[in-house]
Design a protein around this motif. Structure first.
Motif, short mmCIF file in Angstrom:
data_model
loop_
_atom_site.label_atom_id
_atom_site.label_comp_id
_atom_site.label_asym_id
_atom_site.label_seq_id
_atom_site.Cartn_x
_atom_site.Cartn_y
_atom_site.Cartn_z
N SER A 154 11.06 -3.62 11.47
CA SER A 154 10.34 -2.46 12.02
C SER A 154 10.60 -1.25 11.14
N SER A 155 9.67 -0.31 11.19
CA SER A 155 9.73 0.84 10.29
C SER A 155 9.14 2.05 11.00
N ASN A 156 8.80 3.07 10.21
CA ASN A 156 8.19 4.27 10.78
C ASN A 156 6.68 4.15 10.92
N THR A 157 6.13 2.97 10.67
CA THR A 157 4.70 2.75 10.87
C THR A 157 4.46 2.17 12.26
N GLU A 158 3.22 1.92 12.58
CA GLU A 158 2.87 1.38 13.89
C GLU A 158 2.95 -0.15 13.93
N THR A 159 3.39 -0.78 12.85
CA THR A 159 3.40 -2.24 12.78
C THR A 159 4.81 -2.79 12.65
N VAL A 160 5.12 -3.79 13.48
CA VAL A 160 6.34 -4.57 13.33
C VAL A 160 5.94 -5.92 12.75
N HIS A 161 6.60 -6.33 11.66
CA HIS A 161 6.29 -7.59 11.01
C HIS A 161 7.31 -8.65 11.41
N ILE A 162 6.81 -9.85 11.68
CA ILE A 162 7.68 -10.98 11.99
C ILE A 162 7.41 -12.08 10.97
N PHE A 163 8.46 -12.50 10.29
CA PHE A 163 8.34 -13.52 9.25
C PHE A 163 8.97 -14.82 9.74
N LYS A 164 8.39 -15.92 9.29
CA LYS A 164 8.88 -17.23 9.67
C LYS A 164 9.56 -17.87 8.47
N LEU A 165 10.86 -18.11 8.58
CA LEU A 165 11.61 -18.62 7.45
C LEU A 165 11.19 -20.03 7.07
N GLU A 166 10.76 -20.82 8.04
CA GLU A 166 10.37 -22.21 7.76
C GLU A 166 9.16 -22.31 6.85
N GLN A 167 8.29 -21.31 6.86
CA GLN A 167 7.02 -21.45 6.17
C GLN A 167 7.17 -21.28 4.66
N LEU A 168 8.32 -20.82 4.19
CA LEU A 168 8.47 -20.59 2.76
C LEU A 168 8.91 -21.84 2.03
N SER A 169 8.15 -22.23 1.05
CA SER A 169 8.54 -23.39 0.26
C SER A 169 9.82 -23.12 -0.51
N GLN A 170 10.09 -21.84 -0.81
CA GLN A 170 11.32 -21.51 -1.52
C GLN A 170 12.55 -21.82 -0.66
N CYS A 171 12.41 -21.69 0.66
CA CYS A 171 13.55 -21.93 1.53
C CYS A 171 13.81 -23.41 1.73
N SER A 172 12.76 -24.22 1.79
CA SER A 172 12.93 -25.66 2.01
C SER A 172 11.87 -26.41 1.21
N PRO A 173 12.03 -26.51 -0.10
CA PRO A 173 10.98 -27.06 -0.95
C PRO A 173 10.67 -28.53 -0.67
N LYS B 211 0.81 -1.22 0.00
CA LYS B 211 0.00 0.00 0.00
C LYS B 211 0.84 1.26 0.00
N ARG B 212 1.97 1.24 0.69
CA ARG B 212 2.75 2.46 0.83
C ARG B 212 4.22 2.11 1.05
N TYR B 213 5.08 3.02 0.62
CA TYR B 213 6.49 2.87 0.92
C TYR B 213 6.72 3.25 2.38
N VAL B 214 7.60 2.53 3.04
CA VAL B 214 7.95 2.84 4.42
C VAL B 214 9.47 2.80 4.56
N ASN B 215 9.93 3.34 5.65
CA ASN B 215 11.36 3.35 5.94
C ASN B 215 11.65 2.24 6.94
N ILE B 216 12.10 1.09 6.44
CA ILE B 216 12.48 -0.01 7.32
C ILE B 216 13.84 0.32 7.92
N SER B 217 13.88 0.44 9.22
CA SER B 217 15.11 0.85 9.89
C SER B 217 15.79 -0.27 10.64
N CYS B 218 15.09 -1.38 10.89
CA CYS B 218 15.68 -2.43 11.71
C CYS B 218 15.23 -3.80 11.24
N LEU B 219 16.17 -4.65 10.88
CA LEU B 219 15.93 -6.07 10.61
C LEU B 219 16.70 -6.88 11.65
N THR B 220 16.09 -7.93 12.15
CA THR B 220 16.80 -8.78 13.10
C THR B 220 16.29 -10.21 13.04
#
Length: 438
Positions: A250-269, A230-239
């Motif tokens: 995390s970014s300048n929005t009110e939401t922090v996103h957490i991704f799970k690497l295991e869930q991607l079929s691209q990572c472990s097909p 929806k919008r460009y944001v300034n991601i300032s922290c990846l961990t």
């Protein structure tokens, strides 16, 4: 100047938070204020124990602790070209170095200490603090963006290879040679982070919509995550989490996103027998026949869990940690609070706020939020405050010039390797060093 000479019961009421950083294994958080810096233990959710507090160094905008050791690196706004290294338990200064321009960021592991300026990167051997290498041909890097693997056996260093597109240069800080160049994004880089073993590198561009994960040292793209369209944001922290299962952004929005690497079929097909894994494979197969932009969107996965902050547009740094045997997301905000959220590692979803700690005592902190933390073109604490032009004082190291030990046309002497990583449990590992320019 010694960091342990005087301690306070609490930060002064006139203080404001200037910086915040987590140590490499997320056992402590360090905050820099107008009157000094404070180290807090993160062993408990309910209570923040003060490990150390120093009021002798004003306006600290960089403070980095080496794991759980007594070594701490400090940079003050009053002398933004000088790096001071202290043994805070002994109250002694190990050494200090001066540079040709303001220090924008510092990274360290048990083998190396990295100092990043706008146009150069300095690699020190942390065992004796001698300078091993100066990378002086770096593209303009006004935010001091760089990442260092906390795994000292490889000590990979990542920094922008271009100021116009999102190229990442991966450098071997142990053997002092370039490993690979990763064409990560079309837009300039905004954030990078290694996982704990140094075999994965996550990155985001200034657009802030897509986060990519690459293998190191090969530079192969492993998977992608979409933060939003929806919008460009300034991601300032990846961990990454310490087990590399999760990645937060995390970014300048009110939401922090957490991704799970295991869930991607691209990572472990081969490890996705579920319906979603089957559909992921179908999408990957279909993407071979679709336009690149369409297939890229289909191959991206969205957040596994989210955190809704009660503020937006302010500086924050995040860390994924295990505290009291449970996974948590920690958010240190520029308003002076540490927020602790529970993360459900199985089902994800909305993370629950379980504790809010004030990082120092002040009644009027919210009324005097400094404009340094508004989002703009400088997405790091250090870059935000160091870009203000402040004339540094004279260095105390003999033989160094008044405006820094590496003026234009000069270099700090580089030295041969010292053997082995530093021992974190040995308090005698960091003796005071009286002179480093021989």
């Amino acid at each position: 100047m010694e960091p342990g000479g005087h301690h306070l019961e609490g930060a002064r009421v006139s203080d404001r938070l200037i910086s915040a950083s987590f140590n490499q294994d997320c056992t402590s958080v360090a905050v820099g204020t107008e009157s000094g810096y404070i180290l807090f233990s993160l062993s408990s959710v309910e209570k923040l124990d003060r490990i150390h507090e120093c009021s002798d160094i004003p306006e600290v905008y960089i403070v980095e602790r080496l794991f759980s050791s007594s070594l701490v690196v400090v940079v003050s706004l009053q002398m933004p070209r000088r790096m001071n290294v202290y043994h805070f338990k002994k109250g002694t200064e190990i050494c200090n170095y001066s540079y040709s321009s303001n220090i924008l960021s510092v990274r360290l592991n048990r083998q190396r200490l990295i100092v990043c300026l706008e146009g150069a990167i300095y690699i020190h051997n942390i065992k004796d603090m001698k300078l091993l290498k100066t990378i002086s041909d770096t593209p303009s890097n006004p935010t001091g963006l760089c990442a260092l693997s906390i795994n000292h056996s490889n000590s990979y260093l990542a920094y922008p290879g271009s100021s116009s597109i999102g190229e990442i240069l991966v450098y071997d800080a142990n053997n002092l040679n370039i490993v690979t160049m990763i064409p990560a994004h079309d837009s300039p880089l905004a954030a990078m982070a290694f996982n704990s073993t140094g075999c994965k590198l996550a990155s985001a561009s200034e657009k802030g919509t897509v986060i990519r994960v690459f293998s190191v040292p090969e530079g192969e793209r492993l998977c992608e995550f979409r933060r939003g369209m929806k919008r460009y944001v300034n991601i300032s922290c990846l961990t990454f989490s310490m087990d590399s299962r999760f990645l937060s952004a995390s970014s300048n929005t009110e939401t922090v996103h957490i991704f799970k690497l295991e869930q991607l079929s691209q990572c472990s097909p081969e490890e996705s027998p579920s319906w979603s894994g089957y559909m992921g494979k179908m999408f990957m197969a279909a993407s071979n026949y679709l336009p690149t932009q369409v297939s890229d969107i289909m191959n991206q996965d969205r957040a596994f869990a989210t955190v809704r902050l009660n503020f937006s547009g302010q500086r924050n740094v995040c860390m994924l940690a295990v505290i009291q045997k449970l996974p948590r997301l920690l958010v240190a905000s520029s308003e002076g609070y540490l927020y602790i959220y529970n993360l459900d590692p199985q089902d994800g979803g909305e993370c629950v706020l379980i504790k809010k700690h004030r990082l120092f005592a002040t009644d009027k902190l919210d009324e005097r939020r400094d404009s340094n933390f508004s989002y703009g073109e400088t997405p790091t604490y250090a870059a935000t405050v160091a870009r203000k032009s402040i004339v540094p004082s004279t260095s105390t190291v003999p033989g160094y010039s008044e405006d820094g030990g590496a003026r234009k046309g000069e270099i700090i002497p580089e030295h041969e390797f010292a053997v082995g990583p530093v021992r974190l449990d040995d308090e005698n590992e960091f003796p005071p060093v009286s002179i480093l320019n021989n």
